[in-house]
Scaffold this motif. Structure first.
Motif, PDB file in Angstrom:
ATOM      1  N   ASN A 169     -15.915 -18.822  -9.715  1.00 50.98           N
ATOM      2  CA  ASN A 169     -16.204 -17.611  -9.737  1.00 50.98           C
ATOM      3  C   ASN A 169     -15.680 -16.245  -8.704  1.00 50.98           C
ATOM      4  OD1 ASN A 169     -16.269 -15.852 -11.668  1.00 50.98           O
ATOM      5  ND2 ASN A 169     -18.201 -14.917 -10.513  1.00 50.98           N
ATOM      6  N   LEU A 170     -15.863 -17.061  -7.479  1.00 56.93           N
ATOM      7  CA  LEU A 170     -15.794 -15.784  -6.504  1.00 56.93           C
ATOM      8  C   LEU A 170     -14.369 -15.850  -6.066  1.00 56.93           C
ATOM      9  CD1 LEU A 170     -15.874 -13.362  -4.091  1.00 56.93           C
ATOM     10  CD2 LEU A 170     -16.440 -15.282  -2.967  1.00 56.93           C
ATOM     11  N   LEU A 171     -13.596 -17.414  -5.835  1.00 61.33           N
ATOM     12  CA  LEU A 171     -11.825 -17.058  -5.740  1.00 61.33           C
ATOM     13  C   LEU A 171     -11.019 -17.213  -7.069  1.00 61.33           C
ATOM     14  CD1 LEU A 171     -11.705 -20.111  -3.663  1.00 61.33           C
ATOM     15  CD2 LEU A 171     -11.350 -18.828  -3.457  1.00 61.33           C
ATOM     16  N   TYR A 172     -11.706 -17.198  -8.269  1.00 60.64           N
ATOM     17  CA  TYR A 172     -11.405 -16.945  -9.316  1.00 60.64           C
ATOM     18  C   TYR A 172     -10.512 -15.428  -9.649  1.00 60.64           C
ATOM     19  CZ  TYR A 172     -10.048 -16.074 -14.410  1.00 60.64           C
ATOM     20  OH  TYR A 172      -9.320 -16.009 -15.721  1.00 60.64           O
ATOM     21  N   ARG A 173     -11.878 -14.583  -8.937  1.00 57.58           N
ATOM     22  CA  ARG A 173     -11.193 -12.879  -9.348  1.00 57.58           C
ATOM     23  C   ARG A 173     -10.985 -12.636  -7.893  1.00 57.58           C
ATOM     24  NH1 ARG A 173     -17.517 -10.961  -8.586  1.00 57.58           N
ATOM     25  NH2 ARG A 173     -17.060 -11.910  -6.339  1.00 57.58           N
ATOM     26  N   LEU A 174     -10.663 -13.098  -7.250  1.00 58.15           N
ATOM     27  CA  LEU A 174      -9.600 -13.041  -5.467  1.00 58.15           C
ATOM     28  C   LEU A 174      -7.910 -13.123  -6.344  1.00 58.15           C
ATOM     29  CD1 LEU A 174     -12.209 -13.974  -2.636  1.00 58.15           C
ATOM     30  CD2 LEU A 174     -11.620 -12.335  -3.390  1.00 58.15           C
ATOM     31  N   ILE A 175      -7.809 -14.343  -6.566  1.00 52.63           N
ATOM     32  CA  ILE A 175      -6.712 -14.469  -7.603  1.00 52.63           C
ATOM     33  C   ILE A 175      -5.996 -12.939  -7.570  1.00 52.63           C
ATOM     34  CG2 ILE A 175      -5.369 -15.638  -9.091  1.00 52.63           C
ATOM     35  CD1 ILE A 175      -7.628 -18.061  -8.245  1.00 52.63           C
ATOM     36  N   ASN A 176      -6.057 -12.226  -8.304  1.00 48.47           N
ATOM     37  CA  ASN A 176      -5.649 -10.986  -8.965  1.00 48.47           C
ATOM     38  C   ASN A 176      -5.209 -10.232  -7.881  1.00 48.47           C
ATOM     39  OD1 ASN A 176      -5.801 -10.885 -11.139  1.00 48.47           O
ATOM     40  ND2 ASN A 176      -8.402 -10.396 -11.396  1.00 48.47           N
ATOM     41  N   PRO A 177      -4.015  -9.678  -7.614  1.00 46.56           N
ATOM     42  CA  PRO A 177      -3.041  -9.079  -6.970  1.00 46.56           C
ATOM     43  C   PRO A 177      -3.866  -7.534  -6.720  1.00 46.56           C
ATOM     44  CG  PRO A 177      -2.302  -8.623  -9.340  1.00 46.56           C
ATOM     45  CD  PRO A 177      -2.978  -9.628  -9.532  1.00 46.56           C
ATOM     46  N   PRO A 178      -3.584  -7.186  -5.342  1.00 44.16           N
ATOM     47  CA  PRO A 178      -4.891  -6.468  -5.126  1.00 44.16           C
ATOM     48  C   PRO A 178      -3.545  -4.679  -5.450  1.00 44.16           C
ATOM     49  CG  PRO A 178      -3.625  -7.732  -2.993  1.00 44.16           C
ATOM     50  CD  PRO A 178      -3.636  -7.895  -4.316  1.00 44.16           C
ATOM     51  N   GLY A 179      -4.740  -3.822  -6.042  1.00 42.17           N
ATOM     52  CA  GLY A 179      -4.047  -2.482  -6.431  1.00 42.17           C
ATOM     53  C   GLY A 179      -3.699  -2.970  -7.656  1.00 42.17           C
ATOM     54  N   SER A 237       2.496   9.798  -2.136  1.00 41.52           N
ATOM     55  CA  SER A 237       1.975   9.950  -1.367  1.00 41.52           C
ATOM     56  C   SER A 237       0.491   9.680  -1.634  1.00 41.52           C
ATOM     57  CB  SER A 237       1.917  11.575  -0.619  1.00 41.52           C
ATOM     58  OG  SER A 237       0.968  11.630   0.134  1.00 41.52           O
ATOM     59  N   ASP A 238       0.058  10.034  -2.655  1.00 42.22           N
ATOM     60  CA  ASP A 238      -1.408   9.615  -3.202  1.00 42.22           C
ATOM     61  C   ASP A 238      -1.271   8.085  -3.432  1.00 42.22           C
ATOM     62  OD1 ASP A 238      -1.752  12.737  -2.834  1.00 42.22           O
ATOM     63  OD2 ASP A 238      -1.784  13.268  -5.006  1.00 42.22           O
ATOM     64  N   LEU A 239      -0.568   7.604  -3.826  1.00 40.24           N
ATOM     65  CA  LEU A 239      -0.611   6.326  -4.494  1.00 40.24           C
ATOM     66  C   LEU A 239      -0.844   5.262  -3.716  1.00 40.24           C
ATOM     67  CD1 LEU A 239       1.526   6.367  -8.169  1.00 40.24           C
ATOM     68  CD2 LEU A 239      -0.718   4.916  -7.726  1.00 40.24           C
ATOM     69  N   THR A 240       0.406   5.472  -2.285  1.00 43.96           N
ATOM     70  CA  THR A 240       0.503   5.721  -1.070  1.00 43.96           C
ATOM     71  C   THR A 240      -1.119   5.328  -0.255  1.00 43.96           C
ATOM     72  OG1 THR A 240       2.664   5.994  -0.813  1.00 43.96           O
ATOM     73  CG2 THR A 240       1.709   5.162   1.354  1.00 43.96           C
ATOM     74  N   GLU A 241      -1.006   6.033   0.106  1.00 45.89           N
ATOM     75  CA  GLU A 241      -3.095   6.529   0.676  1.00 45.89           C
ATOM     76  C   GLU A 241      -3.876   5.604  -0.260  1.00 45.89           C
ATOM     77  OE1 GLU A 241      -3.696  10.037   1.715  1.00 45.89           O
ATOM     78  OE2 GLU A 241      -2.403  10.898   2.383  1.00 45.89           O
ATOM     79  N   LEU A 242      -3.777   5.838  -1.183  1.00 45.52           N
ATOM     80  CA  LEU A 242      -4.690   4.672  -2.311  1.00 45.52           C
ATOM     81  C   LEU A 242      -4.552   3.114  -2.537  1.00 45.52           C
ATOM     82  CD1 LEU A 242      -7.054   5.057  -4.625  1.00 45.52           C
ATOM     83  CD2 LEU A 242      -5.130   5.526  -5.967  1.00 45.52           C
ATOM     84  N   LEU A 243      -3.322   3.265  -2.488  1.00 45.53           N
ATOM     85  CA  LEU A 243      -3.165   1.893  -2.272  1.00 45.53           C
ATOM     86  C   LEU A 243      -3.772   1.266  -0.975  1.00 45.53           C
ATOM     87  CD1 LEU A 243      -2.169  -0.565  -3.765  1.00 45.53           C
ATOM     88  CD2 LEU A 243       0.539  -0.146  -3.491  1.00 45.53           C
ATOM     89  N   ALA A 244      -2.737   1.963  -0.276  1.00 44.68           N
ATOM     90  CA  ALA A 244      -3.454   1.393   1.460  1.00 44.68           C
ATOM     91  C   ALA A 244      -5.132   1.203   1.693  1.00 44.68           C
ATOM     92  CB  ALA A 244      -2.933   2.587   2.332  1.00 44.68           C
ATOM     93  N   SER A 245      -6.027   2.358   0.717  1.00 49.40           N
ATOM     94  CA  SER A 245      -7.523   2.192   0.886  1.00 49.40           C
ATOM     95  C   SER A 245      -7.882   0.748   0.207  1.00 49.40           C
ATOM     96  CB  SER A 245      -7.697   3.372   0.428  1.00 49.40           C
ATOM     97  OG  SER A 245      -9.272   3.573   0.470  1.00 49.40           O
ATOM     98  N   THR A 246      -7.242   0.990  -1.296  1.00 47.98           N
ATOM     99  CA  THR A 246      -7.446  -0.358  -2.201  1.00 47.98           C
ATOM    100  C   THR A 246      -6.832  -1.726  -1.265  1.00 47.98           C
ATOM    101  OG1 THR A 246      -7.274   0.757  -3.449  1.00 47.98           O
ATOM    102  CG2 THR A 246      -6.907  -1.649  -3.771  1.00 47.98           C
ATOM    103  N   LEU A 247      -6.014  -1.633  -0.543  1.00 52.01           N
ATOM    104  CA  LEU A 247      -6.115  -2.587  -0.512  1.00 52.01           C
ATOM    105  C   LEU A 247      -6.645  -3.701   0.553  1.00 52.01           C
ATOM    106  CD1 LEU A 247      -1.673  -2.964  -0.346  1.00 52.01           C
ATOM    107  CD2 LEU A 247      -3.404  -3.846  -0.898  1.00 52.01           C
ATOM    108  N   GLU A 248      -6.820  -2.130   2.749  1.00 47.39           N
ATOM    109  CA  GLU A 248      -8.134  -2.219   3.095  1.00 47.39           C
ATOM    110  C   GLU A 248      -9.409  -3.440   2.703  1.00 47.39           C
ATOM    111  OE1 GLU A 248     -10.476   0.391   7.242  1.00 47.39           O
ATOM    112  OE2 GLU A 248      -8.324   1.047   5.700  1.00 47.39           O
ATOM    113  N   THR A 249      -9.600  -2.224   1.837  1.00 57.47           N
ATOM    114  CA  THR A 249     -11.213  -2.851   1.155  1.00 57.47           C
ATOM    115  C   THR A 249     -10.939  -4.227   1.125  1.00 57.47           C
ATOM    116  OG1 THR A 249     -11.965  -1.016   0.727  1.00 57.47           O
ATOM    117  CG2 THR A 249     -12.500  -2.390  -0.625  1.00 57.47           C
ATOM    118  N   GLU A 250     -10.229  -4.798  -0.369  1.00 63.03           N
ATOM    119  CA  GLU A 250      -9.533  -5.551  -1.110  1.00 63.03           C
ATOM    120  C   GLU A 250      -8.525  -6.904  -0.008  1.00 63.03           C
ATOM    121  OE1 GLU A 250      -7.192  -5.449  -4.026  1.00 63.03           O
ATOM    122  OE2 GLU A 250      -8.078  -4.253  -5.476  1.00 63.03           O
ATOM    123  N   LEU A 251      -8.846  -6.442   1.423  1.00 63.65           N
ATOM    124  CA  LEU A 251      -8.446  -7.617   2.068  1.00 63.65           C
ATOM    125  C   LEU A 251      -9.390  -7.791   3.030  1.00 63.65           C
ATOM    126  CD1 LEU A 251      -6.767  -9.264   4.080  1.00 63.65           C
ATOM    127  CD2 LEU A 251      -5.278  -7.703   5.378  1.00 63.65           C
TER     128      LEU A 251
END
Length: 124
Positions: free
Chosen positions: A23-33, A81-95
């Motif tokens: 189940n964990l792997l299944y949830r991780l398959i979704n693309p970041p952001g 600019s806002d989206l870039t910061e949000l996406l960077a934060s999201t990707l860092e958290t998701e990674l």
């Protein structure tokens, strides 16, 4: 595998943990952001609108659209600019979550492999 070996394995390993790993792997398959998809689609639509305005102003000389073009361009720059910061934060958290999840699955498999009875170990 002897009955005693099986009983030891049964007492020290929960098979439901393997389903949790699936189940964990299944949830991780979704693309970041993925949750940003709506905002990215809005940005795309607005960039197309900016292109149309810029075509009028820059290519055709329709200067009456200049104010709207520059207002939209500034708004998009801020949004990007806002989206870039949000996406960077999201990707860092998701990674970080992905790495921790994969490490947890590896620990689970190591636990199961450590419980392998000697009778199943081949000398080959």
């Amino acid at each position: 595998m002897s009955y005693e070996e099986w009983k030891y394995l049964n007492q020290h390993f929960e098979t439901v943990d393997l389903l949790a790993a699936v189940n964990l792997l299944y949830r991780l398959i979704n693309p970041p952001g993925e949750h940003l998809a709506g905002r990215l689609l809005d940005l795309r639509r607005n960039l197309i609108q900016l292109y149309q305005l810029a075509t009028d102003v820059v290519d055709k000389g329709v200067t009456t659209n200049a104010q709207e073009m520059f207002d939209l361009s500034l708004a998009l720059e801020i949004e990007l600019s806002d989206l870039t910061e949000l996406l960077a934060s999201t990707l860092e958290t998701e990674l970080s979550d992905l790495i921790e999840s994969l490490a947890a699955i590896q620990r689970l498999l190591s636990k199961l492999n450590a419980l392998r009875p000697d009778s199943l170990t081949s000398d080959e």
